[in-house]
Write a protein that holds these residues in place. Structure first.
Motif, PDB file in Angstrom:
ATOM      1  N   TYR A  76     -14.675 -12.482 -15.947  1.00 13.67           N
ATOM      2  CA  TYR A  76     -15.570 -11.966 -16.995  1.00 13.67           C
ATOM      3  C   TYR A  76     -16.413 -10.801 -16.478  1.00 13.67           C
ATOM      4  N   LYS A  77     -17.002 -10.955 -15.304  1.00 10.48           N
ATOM      5  CA  LYS A  77     -17.884  -9.921 -14.745  1.00 10.48           C
ATOM      6  C   LYS A  77     -17.129  -8.649 -14.377  1.00 10.48           C
ATOM      7  N   ASN A  78     -15.801  -8.735 -14.218  1.00 11.15           N
ATOM      8  CA  ASN A  78     -15.010  -7.576 -13.827  1.00 11.15           C
ATOM      9  C   ASN A  78     -14.258  -6.916 -14.968  1.00 11.15           C
ATOM     10  N   ILE A  79     -14.502  -7.340 -16.181  1.00 12.40           N
ATOM     11  CA  ILE A  79     -13.948  -6.646 -17.346  1.00 12.40           C
ATOM     12  C   ILE A  79     -14.681  -5.309 -17.453  1.00 12.40           C
ATOM     13  N   SER A  80     -13.961  -4.238 -17.661  1.00 12.78           N
ATOM     14  CA  SER A  80     -14.580  -2.901 -17.677  1.00 12.78           C
ATOM     15  C   SER A  80     -15.722  -2.790 -18.687  1.00 12.78           C
ATOM     16  N   PHE A  81     -15.582  -3.420 -19.846  1.00  7.63           N
ATOM     17  CA  PHE A  81     -16.634  -3.378 -20.861  1.00  7.63           C
ATOM     18  C   PHE A  81     -17.909  -4.051 -20.351  1.00  7.63           C
ATOM     19  N   GLU A  82     -17.737  -5.174 -19.656  1.00  2.63           N
ATOM     20  CA  GLU A  82     -18.887  -5.902 -19.119  1.00  2.63           C
ATOM     21  C   GLU A  82     -19.509  -5.152 -17.944  1.00  2.63           C
ATOM     22  N   LYS A  83     -18.679  -4.559 -17.109  1.00  2.66           N
ATOM     23  CA  LYS A  83     -19.204  -3.803 -15.976  1.00  2.66           C
ATOM     24  C   LYS A  83     -20.104  -2.664 -16.460  1.00  2.66           C
ATOM     25  N   GLU A  84     -19.644  -1.955 -17.491  1.00  5.80           N
ATOM     26  CA  GLU A  84     -20.468  -0.879 -18.049  1.00  5.80           C
ATOM     27  C   GLU A  84     -21.766  -1.433 -18.621  1.00  5.80           C
ATOM     28  N   ALA A  85     -21.674  -2.495 -19.394  1.00  3.74           N
ATOM     29  CA  ALA A  85     -22.866  -3.049 -20.051  1.00  3.74           C
ATOM     30  C   ALA A  85     -23.865  -3.589 -19.030  1.00  3.74           C
ATOM     31  N   TYR A  86     -23.387  -4.318 -18.038  1.00  7.46           N
ATOM     32  CA  TYR A  86     -24.303  -4.861 -17.032  1.00  7.46           C
ATOM     33  C   TYR A  86     -24.928  -3.756 -16.181  1.00  7.46           C
ATOM     34  N   LYS A  87     -24.135  -2.757 -15.826  1.00  3.37           N
ATOM     35  CA  LYS A  87     -24.665  -1.681 -14.984  1.00  3.37           C
ATOM     36  C   LYS A  87     -25.761  -0.884 -15.692  1.00  3.37           C
ATOM     37  N   ASN A  88     -25.664  -0.768 -17.003  1.00  3.65           N
ATOM     38  CA  ASN A  88     -26.571   0.108 -17.748  1.00  3.65           C
ATOM     39  C   ASN A  88     -27.542  -0.611 -18.671  1.00  3.65           C
ATOM     40  N   GLU A  89     -27.561  -1.923 -18.655  1.00  3.95           N
ATOM     41  CA  GLU A  89     -28.413  -2.667 -19.586  1.00  3.95           C
ATOM     42  C   GLU A  89     -29.906  -2.422 -19.379  1.00  3.95           C
ATOM     43  N   ASN A  90     -30.318  -2.081 -18.175  1.00  2.37           N
ATOM     44  CA  ASN A  90     -31.740  -1.829 -17.913  1.00  2.37           C
ATOM     45  C   ASN A  90     -32.190  -0.423 -18.284  1.00  2.37           C
ATOM     46  N   ASP A  91     -31.234   0.464 -18.519  1.00  4.57           N
ATOM     47  CA  ASP A  91     -31.548   1.840 -18.917  1.00  4.57           C
ATOM     48  C   ASP A  91     -31.579   1.897 -20.450  1.00  4.57           C
ATOM     49  N   LEU A  92     -32.761   1.790 -21.002  1.00  2.33           N
ATOM     50  CA  LEU A  92     -32.899   1.723 -22.462  1.00  2.33           C
ATOM     51  C   LEU A  92     -32.564   3.039 -23.147  1.00  2.33           C
ATOM     52  N   ASN A  93     -32.374   4.109 -22.379  1.00  2.00           N
ATOM     53  CA  ASN A  93     -31.969   5.406 -22.936  1.00  2.00           C
ATOM     54  C   ASN A  93     -30.488   5.690 -22.719  1.00  2.00           C
ATOM     55  N   TYR A  94     -29.775   4.757 -22.128  1.00  2.00           N
ATOM     56  CA  TYR A  94     -28.369   4.973 -21.777  1.00  2.00           C
ATOM     57  C   TYR A  94     -27.510   5.399 -22.968  1.00  2.00           C
ATOM     58  N   LEU A  95     -27.674   4.754 -24.086  1.00  2.00           N
ATOM     59  CA  LEU A  95     -26.815   5.060 -25.238  1.00  2.00           C
ATOM     60  C   LEU A  95     -27.027   6.478 -25.781  1.00  2.00           C
ATOM     61  N   LYS A  96     -28.174   7.068 -25.488  1.00  2.00           N
ATOM     62  CA  LYS A  96     -28.437   8.441 -25.947  1.00  2.00           C
ATOM     63  C   LYS A  96     -27.590   9.464 -25.202  1.00  2.00           C
ATOM     64  N   SER A  97     -27.228   9.144 -23.957  1.00  2.00           N
ATOM     65  CA  SER A  97     -26.471  10.105 -23.152  1.00  2.00           C
ATOM     66  C   SER A  97     -25.104   9.567 -22.723  1.00  2.00           C
ATOM     67  N   ARG A  98     -24.724   8.429 -23.220  1.00  2.00           N
ATOM     68  CA  ARG A  98     -23.462   7.798 -22.828  1.00  2.00           C
ATOM     69  C   ARG A  98     -22.268   8.649 -23.256  1.00  2.00           C
ATOM     70  N   PRO A  99     -21.374   8.926 -22.298  1.00  2.00           N
ATOM     71  CA  PRO A  99     -20.166   9.681 -22.671  1.00  2.00           C
ATOM     72  C   PRO A  99     -19.225   8.843 -23.539  1.00  2.00           C
ATOM     73  N   PHE A 100     -18.434   9.501 -24.325  1.00  2.00           N
ATOM     74  CA  PHE A 100     -17.440   8.850 -25.175  1.00  2.00           C
ATOM     75  C   PHE A 100     -16.437   8.106 -24.286  1.00  2.00           C
ATOM     76  N   LEU A 101     -16.106   6.871 -24.655  1.00  2.00           N
ATOM     77  CA  LEU A 101     -15.170   6.022 -23.922  1.00  2.00           C
ATOM     78  C   LEU A 101     -15.565   5.833 -22.454  1.00  2.00           C
ATOM     79  N   ALA A 102     -16.844   5.698 -22.214  1.00  2.00           N
ATOM     80  CA  ALA A 102     -17.371   5.579 -20.857  1.00  2.00           C
ATOM     81  C   ALA A 102     -16.863   4.353 -20.111  1.00  2.00           C
ATOM     82  N   PHE A 103     -16.467   3.315 -20.812  1.00  2.00           N
ATOM     83  CA  PHE A 103     -16.002   2.093 -20.137  1.00  2.00           C
ATOM     84  C   PHE A 103     -14.777   2.335 -19.285  1.00  2.00           C
ATOM     85  N   PHE A 104     -13.992   3.403 -19.574  1.00  2.00           N
ATOM     86  CA  PHE A 104     -12.811   3.709 -18.773  1.00  2.00           C
ATOM     87  C   PHE A 104     -13.171   4.014 -17.329  1.00  2.00           C
ATOM     88  N   ILE A 105     -14.393   4.469 -17.107  1.00  2.00           N
ATOM     89  CA  ILE A 105     -14.854   4.755 -15.751  1.00  2.00           C
ATOM     90  C   ILE A 105     -14.867   3.470 -14.917  1.00  2.00           C
TER      91      ILE A 105
END
Length: 107
Positions: A76-105
């Motif tokens: 679960y923790k290694n699903i790309s969608f979860e990795k993105e969400a957990y890494k950026n959950e503390n940055d409350l401005n993340y969604l304002k600058s998030r690149p399109f399809l960022a989970f692929f990173i």
């Protein structure tokens, strides 16, 4: 839209995003900005993949990670969608600058 339901949230979790809803286990969690940001990241991911493909990709990646790690929590923790969400959950401005399809990173 935020819904409160201890029955829709799987055991061991406190929230789940089922487009277009964020379902939380208890009403006190709706004040947790970090949790809500995490779930909003999932909403954006779901929108980008037009919802149904998101769930298919999520499930397939989970199964692959489960075979890879042989551990439910690690998979679960290694699903790309979860990795993105957990890494950026503390940055409350993340969604304002998030690149399109960022989970692929995080694949």
């Amino acid at each position: 839209m935020i819904l409160i339901s201890k029955y829709l949230v799987p055991k061991g979790y406190i929230g789940i995003t089922l487009f277009p809803f964020v379902v939380l286990k208890s009403s006190v969690l709706k004040f947790n900005k970090t949790l809500l940001n995490h779930e909003k990241i999932h909403l954006r991911q779901q929108l980008e993949l037009l919802v149904i493909p998101f769930y298919l990709f999520y499930a397939i990646e989970f199964i692959v990670r489960l075979f890879q790690f042989k551990n439910w929590h690690k998979a679960y923790k290694n699903i790309s969608f979860e990795k993105e969400a957990y890494k950026n959950e503390n940055d409350l401005n993340y969604l304002k600058s998030r690149p399109f399809l960022a989970f692929f990173i995080y694949l």
